[in-house]
Write a protein that holds these residues in place. Structure first.
Motif, PDB file in Angstrom:
ATOM      1  N   LEU A 267      -3.412   9.542  25.708  1.00 24.97           N
ATOM      2  CA  LEU A 267      -2.907   8.916  24.488  1.00 24.97           C
ATOM      3  C   LEU A 267      -1.496   9.399  24.172  1.00 24.97           C
ATOM      4  CD1 LEU A 267      -3.463   7.076  22.084  1.00 24.97           C
ATOM      5  CD2 LEU A 267      -4.449   9.059  20.892  1.00 24.97           C
ATOM      6  N   GLY A 268      -1.263  10.709  24.252  1.00 24.53           N
ATOM      7  CA  GLY A 268       0.071  11.231  23.969  1.00 24.53           C
ATOM      8  C   GLY A 268       1.101  10.729  24.950  1.00 24.53           C
ATOM      9  N   ALA A 269       0.755  10.750  26.245  1.00 23.55           N
ATOM     10  CA  ALA A 269       1.695  10.255  27.251  1.00 23.55           C
ATOM     11  C   ALA A 269       1.957   8.765  27.069  1.00 23.55           C
ATOM     12  CB  ALA A 269       1.150  10.530  28.649  1.00 23.55           C
ATOM     13  N   GLY A 270       0.918   7.990  26.772  1.00 23.87           N
ATOM     14  CA  GLY A 270       1.094   6.554  26.593  1.00 23.87           C
ATOM     15  C   GLY A 270       1.954   6.208  25.393  1.00 23.87           C
ATOM     16  N   ILE A 271       1.757   6.924  24.299  1.00 26.04           N
ATOM     17  CA  ILE A 271       2.552   6.656  23.090  1.00 26.04           C
ATOM     18  C   ILE A 271       4.027   6.931  23.341  1.00 26.04           C
ATOM     19  CG2 ILE A 271       3.014   7.466  20.746  1.00 26.04           C
ATOM     20  CD1 ILE A 271      -0.008   7.847  20.408  1.00 26.04           C
ATOM     21  N   MET A 343       4.298  16.252  32.008  1.00 26.79           N
ATOM     22  CA  MET A 343       4.436  17.167  30.875  1.00 26.79           C
ATOM     23  C   MET A 343       3.443  16.883  29.754  1.00 26.79           C
ATOM     24  SD  MET A 343       8.594  17.327  30.752  1.00 26.79           S
ATOM     25  CE  MET A 343       8.657  18.731  29.658  1.00 26.79           C
ATOM     26  N   ALA A 344       2.878  15.667  29.704  1.00 28.58           N
ATOM     27  CA  ALA A 344       2.029  15.317  28.570  1.00 28.58           C
ATOM     28  C   ALA A 344       0.611  14.945  28.957  1.00 28.58           C
ATOM     29  CB  ALA A 344       2.647  14.149  27.789  1.00 28.58           C
ATOM     30  N   ALA A 345       0.348  14.627  30.227  1.00 33.10           N
ATOM     31  CA  ALA A 345      -0.996  14.168  30.604  1.00 33.10           C
ATOM     32  C   ALA A 345      -1.597  14.974  31.742  1.00 33.10           C
ATOM     33  CB  ALA A 345      -0.951  12.685  30.992  1.00 33.10           C
ATOM     34  N   SER A 346      -0.925  15.980  32.245  1.00 31.23           N
ATOM     35  CA  SER A 346      -1.401  16.921  33.259  1.00 31.23           C
ATOM     36  C   SER A 346      -1.366  16.329  34.654  1.00 31.23           C
ATOM     37  CB  SER A 346      -2.822  17.423  32.940  1.00 31.23           C
ATOM     38  OG  SER A 346      -3.803  16.526  33.436  1.00 31.23           O
ATOM     39  N   LEU A 347      -1.871  17.125  35.617  1.00 33.67           N
ATOM     40  CA  LEU A 347      -1.893  16.741  37.031  1.00 33.67           C
ATOM     41  C   LEU A 347      -3.305  16.476  37.530  1.00 33.67           C
ATOM     42  CD1 LEU A 347       0.557  19.469  38.416  1.00 33.67           C
ATOM     43  CD2 LEU A 347       1.122  17.119  37.822  1.00 33.67           C
ATOM     44  N   ARG A 348      -4.294  16.537  36.661  1.00 33.40           N
ATOM     45  CA  ARG A 348      -5.693  16.458  37.108  1.00 33.40           C
ATOM     46  C   ARG A 348      -6.168  15.016  37.187  1.00 33.40           C
ATOM     47  NH1 ARG A 348     -11.186  17.060  34.829  1.00 33.40           N
ATOM     48  NH2 ARG A 348     -10.314  16.746  32.743  1.00 33.40           N
ATOM     49  N   PRO A 349      -6.637  14.591  38.364  1.00 33.93           N
ATOM     50  CA  PRO A 349      -7.257  13.266  38.449  1.00 33.93           C
ATOM     51  C   PRO A 349      -8.569  13.260  37.675  1.00 33.93           C
ATOM     52  CG  PRO A 349      -6.661  14.101  40.632  1.00 33.93           C
ATOM     53  CD  PRO A 349      -6.558  15.247  39.681  1.00 33.93           C
ATOM     54  N   ASN A 350      -8.649  12.417  36.697  1.00 31.56           N
ATOM     55  CA  ASN A 350      -9.819  12.410  35.810  1.00 31.56           C
ATOM     56  C   ASN A 350     -10.184  10.972  35.500  1.00 31.56           C
ATOM     57  OD1 ASN A 350     -11.861  13.162  34.082  1.00 31.56           O
ATOM     58  ND2 ASN A 350     -10.487  13.583  32.357  1.00 31.56           N
ATOM     59  N   LEU A 351     -11.329  10.545  35.980  1.00 34.55           N
ATOM     60  CA  LEU A 351     -11.791   9.175  35.763  1.00 34.55           C
ATOM     61  C   LEU A 351     -12.607   9.130  34.477  1.00 34.55           C
ATOM     62  CD1 LEU A 351     -11.871   6.311  36.929  1.00 34.55           C
ATOM     63  CD2 LEU A 351     -13.942   6.955  38.162  1.00 34.55           C
ATOM     64  N   THR A 352     -11.977   8.676  33.415  1.00 34.01           N
ATOM     65  CA  THR A 352     -12.621   8.648  32.111  1.00 34.01           C
ATOM     66  C   THR A 352     -12.028   7.534  31.260  1.00 34.01           C
ATOM     67  OG1 THR A 352     -13.048   9.926  30.090  1.00 34.01           O
ATOM     68  CG2 THR A 352     -10.977  10.339  31.220  1.00 34.01           C
TER      69      THR A 352
END
Length: 418
Positions: A267-271, A343-352
């Protein structure tokens, strides 16, 4: 002799020859006019004809020589090649000056040269696109020769951390098998892009409508430059803004509702990504809306519609092809963004589906795969090319669909015929 000196000798000899050709041919054309002879083209066009066709043979020889050197063919010494090119240019200049007359179609020849130059530029763009595709394709084929195409496209686990052992011939070192399921990466890419577009499209389009239809000229001249300043801010600055301001704000807001949010979230990265691409949509949409013919709007008002109805039923549908093109450019910009996501959404692949959790995108993993000290022939490194190929195809599909939509609007609203 250095390359810089070779370039200096070549252009130092060619440019004066072209200038001399321009001056002499133009002067000869003026003399023909003074003698009362009707000439086919303007004197300046004869000058440009002589200059262009003096330089064209020499540049062609130089380009051929460069390609020969690129392929390792060093049969001709550089100085001899330059001397041959300049000699051909001088011979072409003399030939043109002695042979052209009042019936020479200098204008057509100059326009033909310009047309050929434009065609060459178009082919360069096309060849560049195919070159990018081919360079990605071959390395992606090497990756798919090692890993399953089906699992790459539909697998839900991306854990390539042990793949470097394969490149080092240590795959039997009690290591878990590397998995290259790209679904979490593409899901994160599209999810963050969708959030960005949900922010950018309404704000950008409404801003464009206000500037084009409601704002005074003074307000427009003040607002539009300020809005476009956002387009010049480096993405790393947006990343700092997302990590230090937007992310804590989101955490505090949802904490007030009893919902736990991560400091690194989609959400933060998208905004923040949406804020970054607002100027693209706003500026391009403003230009398109402003270009809708005023007589169409006047006709709508004359039939009894008010201003808001005219905008809704006439202006926006008429400008829709340009608006769709602006949105397409914004989507492409969002799909390729990296720093904000890191910087805002990390490097982890996360299917959610939860936008308050961390996730990553394809471009982030491409950068991560190509940096570091892993072997180039490892599956981890080659996976970057496979990801790039799929992203290239996805972008191509988006472009094709958007072109089809734009053509349908063009058929429905034929602005050019009104």
């Amino acid at each position: 002799m250095s390359i810089d000196n070779l370039y200096l000798i070549f252009f130092g000899g060619l440019i004066p020859l072209m200038f001399i050709g321009y001056v002499l041919a133009r002067g000869k054309a003026f003399r023909l006019v003074q003698q009362g002879i009707k000439i086919h083209s303007q004197p300046d066009q004869y000058g440009w004809f002589a200059a262009l066709y003096t330089g064209l043979p020499a540049i062609s020889i130089a380009v051929c020589g460069v390609f020969l050197y690129l392929f390792g063919i060093n049969a001709i010494p550089p100085l001899m090649l330059i001397a041959a090119a300049l000699s051909v240019a001088a011979f072409a200049l003399l030939f043109i000056l002695f042979r052209f007359n009042s019936k020479t179609k200098a204008r057509d020849l100059v326009e033909g040269f310009i047309r050929g130059l434009l065609i060459l530029a178009s082919f360069i763009s096309i060849l560049t696109t195919f070159g990018i595709l081919i360079s990605i394709l071959f390395e992606a084929m090497h990756f798919f020769a090692r890993e399953s195409v089906w699992y790459f496209l539909f697998g839900t686990e991306w854990s390539p951390d042990t793949s470097f052992l394969e490149g080092a011939a240590r795959e039997g070192a009690h290591a878990a098998k590397a998995n290259f399921g790209a679904v979490p990466l593409f899901a994160g890419t599209f999810y963050i892009t969708a959030i960005a577009m949900l922010v950018a499209v309404p704000v950008g389009l409404l801003s464009a409508i206000y500037m084009a239809e409601y704002a005074s000229q003074r307000a427009r001249d003040f607002i539009k430059p300020i809005l476009e300043i956002l387009a010049g801010i480096p993405t790393v600055v947006y990343g700092f803004f997302a990590a230090l301001t937007v992310a804590p704000f989101i955490v505090e807001v949802f904490k007030g509702f009893g919902i736990q949010a991560s400091f690194e979230s989609a959400l933060g990265a998208g905004i923040v990504m949406g804020i970054m691409i607002i100027p693209i949509i706003a500026s391009l949409s403003d230009d398109v809306i402003s270009s809708v013919p005023q007589n169409i709007k006047n006709g709508s008002l004359a039939l009894g519609m008010n201003k808001s109805e005219t905008i809704k039923f006439i202006t926006l549908p008429s400008a829709m092809p340009g608006i769709i093109a602006a949105c397409l450019l914004s989507i492409s910009r969002a799909l390729g963004e990296t720093m904000i996501v890191v910087m805002a959404a990390s490097l982890r692949p996360n299917l959610t589906w939860n936008p308050l959790e961390d996730m990553t995108t394809v471009t982030v993993k491409i950068v991560e795969s190509l940096v570091g000290d892993q072997e180039f022939n490892s599956s981890l490194t080659l996976s970057a090319f496979a990801l790039g190929l799929v992203l290239f195809i996805v972008t191509l599909i988006i472009n094709v669909v958007s072109v089809m939509i734009i053509r349908s609007f063009h058929k429905k609203y034929k602005i050019s015929n009104l």
